[in-house]
Scaffold this active site. Structure first.
Site, short mmCIF file in Angstrom:
data_model
loop_
_atom_site.label_atom_id
_atom_site.label_comp_id
_atom_site.label_asym_id
_atom_site.label_seq_id
_atom_site.Cartn_x
_atom_site.Cartn_y
_atom_site.Cartn_z
N PHE A 37 0.85 -1.19 0.00
CA PHE A 37 0.00 0.00 0.00
C PHE A 37 0.89 1.24 0.00
O PHE A 37 1.88 1.30 0.72
CB PHE A 37 -0.93 -0.01 1.22
N ALA B 166 0.19 -2.16 5.87
CA ALA B 166 0.89 -2.04 7.15
C ALA B 166 0.33 -2.99 8.22
O ALA B 166 1.08 -3.47 9.07
CB ALA B 166 0.84 -0.60 7.65
N LEU B 167 -0.97 -3.28 8.19
CA LEU B 167 -1.54 -4.18 9.19
C LEU B 167 -1.07 -5.61 9.02
O LEU B 167 -1.08 -6.39 9.97
CB LEU B 167 -3.07 -4.13 9.16
N GLU B 168 -0.62 -5.97 7.82
CA GLU B 168 -0.14 -7.33 7.56
C GLU B 168 1.35 -7.48 7.86
O GLU B 168 1.86 -8.60 7.96
CB GLU B 168 -0.42 -7.72 6.11
N GLU C 161 -9.29 11.05 5.65
CA GLU C 161 -10.37 11.81 6.28
C GLU C 161 -11.09 11.03 7.37
O GLU C 161 -12.03 11.55 7.97
CB GLU C 161 -11.36 12.25 5.21
N HIS D 135 -9.43 5.67 10.23
CA HIS D 135 -8.65 4.52 9.77
C HIS D 135 -7.14 4.75 9.92
O HIS D 135 -6.40 3.83 10.25
CB HIS D 135 -9.00 4.21 8.30
N ARG E 226 10.58 11.89 3.28
CA ARG E 226 11.18 11.03 4.30
C ARG E 226 11.61 9.66 3.77
O ARG E 226 12.34 8.94 4.45
CB ARG E 226 10.17 10.82 5.43
#
Length: 153
Positions: free
Chosen positions: A26, A60-62, A89, A92, A131
């Site tokens: 993602f 990122a959750l995985e 927005e 989440h 970054r």
């Protein structure tokens, strides 16, 4: 000095280390830049390409699940988490940022393996782009430094 005993130099020799990298897809342009910078820095510190396992996960959750599988294998001296979470927005953003960070920390503590967490969280894409290279390099340095430090403890 972070990671070094007082009076001792930081050990950034990666020539004998095995490193696992988990990259979220993602925001892939950002996470690919993170990975490129990370891999370049690992090579500069002597980590051999054959000693790096780089896998992709959806988001990122995985990342913590893949890190846990790598940690369980006991094949790695350190792990690196790469991802990018950009505020939207809805709530989440907070959920993903908090839970992915907590998951990475839990794996590190449960398996006593250093994990460089470079899942960046930003307000917008411009901040992420600004970054991506530095954080990718930083992740490599943290992984090598902490792997070497834990070897001495």
């Amino acid at each position: 000095m972070f990671g070094a005993e007082k009076g001792k130099a930081i050990n950034l020799d990666g020539s004998k280390l095995s490193i696992g990298i988990v990259q979220a897809r993602f925001n892939e342009s950002i996470t690919t830049s993170l990975a490129d910078a990370c891999l370049q820095e690992l090579a500069a510190m002597g980590v051999q390409a054959d000693n790096i396992r780089h896998v992709l996960v959806p988001g990122a959750l995985e990342v913590p699940v893949a890190l846990q599988a790598m940690a369980e294998s006991e094949d790695f001296d350190a792990l690196i988490a790469l991802g990018c979470i950009i505020r939207g927005e809805t709530y989440h953003f907070e959920l993903v940022a908090n839970e992915s960070g907590a998951g990475v920390t839990r794996v590190a503590l449960d398996f006593q393996i250093p994990i460089a967490n470079a899942i960046i969280t930003t307000e917008n894409e411009e901040q992420a782009i600004a970054r991506q290279t530095e954080k990718g390099r930083d992740a490599a340095i943290v992984a090598v430094e902490m792997a070497n430090l834990l070897e001495t403890l």
